[in-house]
Design a protein around this motif. Structure first.
Motif, PDB file in Angstrom:
ATOM      1  N   GLY A 216     -49.602  22.434 -60.679  1.00  0.00           N
ATOM      2  CA  GLY A 216     -50.285  21.192 -60.316  1.00  0.00           C
ATOM      3  C   GLY A 216     -49.653  20.517 -59.117  1.00  0.00           C
ATOM      4  N   HIS A 217     -48.724  21.222 -58.500  1.00  0.00           N
ATOM      5  CA  HIS A 217     -48.030  20.656 -57.347  1.00  0.00           C
ATOM      6  C   HIS A 217     -48.089  21.635 -56.193  1.00  0.00           C
ATOM      7  CE1 HIS A 217     -45.256  18.961 -60.711  1.00  0.00           C
ATOM      8  NE2 HIS A 217     -46.355  18.260 -60.605  1.00  0.00           N
ATOM      9  N   LEU A 218     -48.007  21.112 -54.975  1.00  0.00           N
ATOM     10  CA  LEU A 218     -47.662  21.995 -53.857  1.00  0.00           C
ATOM     11  C   LEU A 218     -46.406  21.405 -53.233  1.00  0.00           C
ATOM     12  CD1 LEU A 218     -48.094  24.453 -52.112  1.00  0.00           C
ATOM     13  CD2 LEU A 218     -49.415  23.037 -50.552  1.00  0.00           C
ATOM     14  N   VAL A 219     -45.294  22.007 -53.602  1.00  0.00           N
ATOM     15  CA  VAL A 219     -43.988  21.523 -53.153  1.00  0.00           C
ATOM     16  C   VAL A 219     -43.420  22.448 -52.081  1.00  0.00           C
ATOM     17  CG1 VAL A 219     -41.592  21.218 -53.932  1.00  0.00           C
ATOM     18  CG2 VAL A 219     -43.464  20.301 -55.295  1.00  0.00           C
ATOM     19  N   SER A 220     -43.628  23.763 -52.294  1.00  0.00           N
ATOM     20  CA  SER A 220     -43.034  24.736 -51.377  1.00  0.00           C
ATOM     21  C   SER A 220     -43.979  25.911 -51.143  1.00  0.00           C
ATOM     22  CB  SER A 220     -41.736  25.275 -51.999  1.00  0.00           C
ATOM     23  OG  SER A 220     -41.304  26.431 -51.323  1.00  0.00           O
ATOM     24  N   ILE A 221     -43.876  26.498 -49.980  1.00  0.00           N
ATOM     25  CA  ILE A 221     -44.635  27.722 -49.674  1.00  0.00           C
ATOM     26  C   ILE A 221     -44.213  28.840 -50.638  1.00  0.00           C
ATOM     27  CG2 ILE A 221     -44.821  29.580 -47.914  1.00  0.00           C
ATOM     28  CD1 ILE A 221     -46.593  27.193 -47.212  1.00  0.00           C
ATOM     29  N   ASP A 222     -42.999  28.755 -51.168  1.00  0.00           N
ATOM     30  CA  ASP A 222     -42.521  29.781 -52.103  1.00  0.00           C
ATOM     31  C   ASP A 222     -43.382  29.887 -53.367  1.00  0.00           C
ATOM     32  OD1 ASP A 222     -40.526  30.457 -50.396  1.00  0.00           O
ATOM     33  OD2 ASP A 222     -38.956  29.328 -51.438  1.00  0.00           O
ATOM     34  N   GLN A 223     -44.179  28.860 -53.652  1.00  0.00           N
ATOM     35  CA  GLN A 223     -45.053  28.918 -54.833  1.00  0.00           C
ATOM     36  C   GLN A 223     -46.239  29.857 -54.609  1.00  0.00           C
ATOM     37  OE1 GLN A 223     -45.061  24.262 -54.835  1.00  0.00           O
ATOM     38  NE2 GLN A 223     -46.304  24.942 -56.527  1.00  0.00           N
ATOM     39  N   LEU A 224     -46.482  30.224 -53.356  1.00  0.00           N
ATOM     40  CA  LEU A 224     -47.731  30.911 -53.021  1.00  0.00           C
ATOM     41  C   LEU A 224     -47.519  32.408 -52.836  1.00  0.00           C
ATOM     42  CD1 LEU A 224     -48.905  28.354 -50.316  1.00  0.00           C
ATOM     43  CD2 LEU A 224     -49.269  28.272 -52.789  1.00  0.00           C
ATOM     44  N   SER A 225     -48.608  33.157 -53.065  1.00  0.00           N
ATOM     45  CA  SER A 225     -48.568  34.589 -52.780  1.00  0.00           C
ATOM     46  C   SER A 225     -49.447  34.836 -51.551  1.00  0.00           C
ATOM     47  CB  SER A 225     -49.120  35.375 -53.963  1.00  0.00           C
ATOM     48  OG  SER A 225     -50.502  35.113 -54.094  1.00  0.00           O
ATOM     49  N   ARG A 226     -49.254  36.002 -50.985  1.00  0.00           N
ATOM     50  CA  ARG A 226     -50.060  36.371 -49.826  1.00  0.00           C
ATOM     51  C   ARG A 226     -51.557  36.351 -50.172  1.00  0.00           C
ATOM     52  NH1 ARG A 226     -48.115  41.583 -46.695  1.00  0.00           N
ATOM     53  NH2 ARG A 226     -50.079  42.429 -45.961  1.00  0.00           N
ATOM     54  N   GLU A 227     -51.911  36.904 -51.343  1.00  0.00           N
ATOM     55  CA  GLU A 227     -53.313  36.966 -51.753  1.00  0.00           C
ATOM     56  C   GLU A 227     -53.885  35.556 -51.914  1.00  0.00           C
ATOM     57  OE1 GLU A 227     -50.822  38.779 -53.173  1.00  0.00           O
ATOM     58  OE2 GLU A 227     -51.479  40.507 -51.976  1.00  0.00           O
ATOM     59  N   SER A 228     -53.081  34.677 -52.522  1.00  0.00           N
ATOM     60  CA  SER A 228     -53.597  33.327 -52.756  1.00  0.00           C
ATOM     61  C   SER A 228     -53.802  32.592 -51.431  1.00  0.00           C
ATOM     62  CB  SER A 228     -52.672  32.551 -53.691  1.00  0.00           C
ATOM     63  OG  SER A 228     -51.397  32.408 -53.128  1.00  0.00           O
ATOM     64  N   VAL A 229     -52.920  32.822 -50.478  1.00  0.00           N
ATOM     65  CA  VAL A 229     -53.084  32.172 -49.171  1.00  0.00           C
ATOM     66  C   VAL A 229     -54.348  32.705 -48.492  1.00  0.00           C
ATOM     67  CG1 VAL A 229     -52.090  31.928 -46.855  1.00  0.00           C
ATOM     68  CG2 VAL A 229     -50.616  31.695 -48.856  1.00  0.00           C
ATOM     69  N   LEU A 230     -54.557  34.026 -48.569  1.00  0.00           N
ATOM     70  CA  LEU A 230     -55.736  34.606 -47.923  1.00  0.00           C
ATOM     71  C   LEU A 230     -57.028  34.093 -48.551  1.00  0.00           C
ATOM     72  CD1 LEU A 230     -54.600  38.270 -47.241  1.00  0.00           C
ATOM     73  CD2 LEU A 230     -54.981  36.433 -45.572  1.00  0.00           C
ATOM     74  N   SER A 231     -57.053  33.968 -49.886  1.00  0.00           N
ATOM     75  CA  SER A 231     -58.298  33.488 -50.484  1.00  0.00           C
ATOM     76  C   SER A 231     -58.503  32.002 -50.170  1.00  0.00           C
ATOM     77  CB  SER A 231     -58.389  33.813 -51.977  1.00  0.00           C
ATOM     78  OG  SER A 231     -57.576  32.945 -52.692  1.00  0.00           O
ATOM     79  N   PHE A 232     -57.401  31.276 -50.027  1.00  0.00           N
ATOM     80  CA  PHE A 232     -57.494  29.868 -49.610  1.00  0.00           C
ATOM     81  C   PHE A 232     -58.086  29.777 -48.189  1.00  0.00           C
ATOM     82  CE2 PHE A 232     -55.249  25.918 -48.053  1.00  0.00           C
ATOM     83  CZ  PHE A 232     -55.889  25.020 -48.896  1.00  0.00           C
ATOM     84  N   PHE A 233     -57.603  30.633 -47.289  1.00  0.00           N
ATOM     85  CA  PHE A 233     -58.122  30.629 -45.913  1.00  0.00           C
ATOM     86  C   PHE A 233     -59.625  30.972 -45.892  1.00  0.00           C
ATOM     87  CE2 PHE A 233     -53.809  31.766 -43.665  1.00  0.00           C
ATOM     88  CZ  PHE A 233     -53.342  30.497 -43.967  1.00  0.00           C
ATOM     89  N   SER A 234     -60.030  31.951 -46.708  1.00  0.00           N
ATOM     90  CA  SER A 234     -61.455  32.324 -46.736  1.00  0.00           C
ATOM     91  C   SER A 234     -62.296  31.150 -47.219  1.00  0.00           C
ATOM     92  CB  SER A 234     -61.725  33.494 -47.684  1.00  0.00           C
ATOM     93  OG  SER A 234     -60.899  34.538 -47.372  1.00  0.00           O
ATOM     94  N   GLN A 235     -61.767  30.434 -48.216  1.00  0.00           N
ATOM     95  CA  GLN A 235     -62.485  29.269 -48.733  1.00  0.00           C
ATOM     96  C   GLN A 235     -62.655  28.213 -47.639  1.00  0.00           C
ATOM     97  OE1 GLN A 235     -63.864  28.896 -51.899  1.00  0.00           O
ATOM     98  NE2 GLN A 235     -64.783  27.111 -50.867  1.00  0.00           N
ATOM     99  N   ILE A 236     -61.599  27.978 -46.879  1.00  0.00           N
ATOM    100  CA  ILE A 236     -61.685  26.964 -45.815  1.00  0.00           C
ATOM    101  C   ILE A 236     -62.699  27.409 -44.759  1.00  0.00           C
ATOM    102  CG2 ILE A 236     -60.418  25.717 -44.020  1.00  0.00           C
ATOM    103  CD1 ILE A 236     -57.882  26.222 -45.741  1.00  0.00           C
ATOM    104  N   GLU A 237     -62.673  28.699 -44.439  1.00  0.00           N
ATOM    105  CA  GLU A 237     -63.620  29.216 -43.434  1.00  0.00           C
ATOM    106  C   GLU A 237     -65.062  28.980 -43.920  1.00  0.00           C
ATOM    107  OE1 GLU A 237     -63.666  33.499 -42.603  1.00  0.00           O
ATOM    108  OE2 GLU A 237     -63.163  32.961 -40.534  1.00  0.00           O
ATOM    109  N   LYS A 238     -65.292  29.243 -45.210  1.00  0.00           N
ATOM    110  CA  LYS A 238     -66.633  29.015 -45.785  1.00  0.00           C
ATOM    111  C   LYS A 238     -67.003  27.539 -45.692  1.00  0.00           C
ATOM    112  CE  LYS A 238     -66.672  32.194 -49.420  1.00  0.00           C
ATOM    113  NZ  LYS A 238     -66.200  32.240 -50.791  1.00  0.00           N
TER     114      LYS A 238
END
Ligand code: NCD
Length: 304
Positions: free
Chosen positions: A6-28
């Motif tokens: 429920g937080h975004l504190v650090s990039i370390d919480q994220l995976s490569r896949e999750s970042v990519l799907s986040f980027f696709s969502q923003i593009e949409k």
């Protein structure tokens, strides 16, 4: 991208896949336009608790929250009980007792982890700049801006130049690029590059080597307001460490010139470069709203 806390504190919480799907969502979302925005934050208050100055981060979070139908409250040290000596945890508890659950937090001290641990899932907490530690939403903006052009973050030469040690933006960007197996090239004044890890970055011999044939040149402001290191830039800074038009030729005409802002014209970046065709600085600012809308929506939905 949601990691469950429920937080975004650090990039370390994220995976490569999750970042990519986040980027696709923003593009949409971008392709649909701002009308896409659903009022998911209706009846919600987003507290922008900023204990340091900010223009783009605070205001883009504010616009993002409002586009999603939320209300925003701005709390800063001046004029709040923090100035009377109340602790940051007590300020959070006070606002939480009033029903506030969404917090965007910037502090000159690295203390967001303590807040996240204290509240757990009781609040949604987003790091908007944690001392010199991390600034994950800026790295998501920068990564997305690069990805929009290249559709990848892997096989690119990224140069990060300037006050690396005190830049939370650089620290989050390095972590994010590392997620994609990319080791950026760094350079700057030696006094401002004492805490680098050779596993995470290539330490270039000088700025020209870092910039040569780079796909991305990311410039950083010298953070004079952080008094821990006695370094002040002089009139020669631009020629020695800054991005001049002449130096940019080493990177080539396709290189993207980035800066998280605020930038100091004529100090770390020549004015004509900041305003030049290769500069994507204002695109970064614009993407800030999209990234923060998508993040607020995602964290909110995940907390339901
Ligand atoms: C930066 C910050 O506050 O960390 N700016 C930003 O959020 N876009 C960088 C800086 O202040 O130099």
């Amino acid at each position: 991208m949601y990691s469950g806390e429920g937080h975004l504190v650090s990039i370390d919480q994220l995976s490569r896949e999750s970042v990519l799907s986040f980027f696709s969502q923003i593009e949409k979302n971008k392709s649909k336009g701002l009308e896409y925005a659903r009022p998911v934050l209706q009846n919600e208050t987003v507290v922008l608790l900023f204990m340091e100055p900010s223009t783009r981060t605070r205001i883009s979070f504010e616009i993002a929250a409002q586009k999603l139908g939320g209300q925003t409250i701005h709390v800063q040290k001046e004029g709040s009980s923090l100035q009377k000596g109340e602790t940051i945890l007590d300020t959070f508890e006070t606002l939480h007792a009033m029903g506030c659950k969404n917090f965007v937090f910037r502090s000159p001290r690295s203390e967001i982890q303590e807040v996240a641990e204290h509240f757990g899932k009781k609040i949604i907490l987003i790091n908007a700049g944690d001392g010199i530690n991390e600034h994950p939403t800026q790295a998501l903006i920068d990564g997305f801006t690069i990805w929009e052009k290249h559709q990848q973050l892997e096989k690119l030469k990224v140069a990060i130049i300037g006050d690396i040690d005190r830049s939370r933006v650089a620290h989050s960007n390095i972590r994010m690029l590392n997620l994609f197996g990319n080791k950026p090239y760094v350079s700057g004044p030696p006094e401002l590059m004492r805490n680098l890890d050779a596993k995470q970055v290539h330490i270039a011999k000088n700025i020209d080597e870092a910039i040569a044939d780079a796909d991305v040149v990311m410039m950083l402001r010298v953070q004079n307001e952080r008094k821990d290191i006695a370094f002040s830039h002089d009139d020669k800074y631009l020629q020695t460490y800054g991005l001049t038009q002449n130096r940019l030729k080493l990177a080539g005409q396709k290189a993207m010139v980035m800066h998280p802002g605020p930038f100091n014209r004529g100090v770390e970046i020549e004015s004509t470069v900041a305003d030049g065709e290769q500069s994507v600085i204002l695109q970064q600012v614009n993407n800030g709203v999209w990234v923060r809308m998508a993040l607020l929506e995602m964290l909110h939905k995940a907390a339901q």
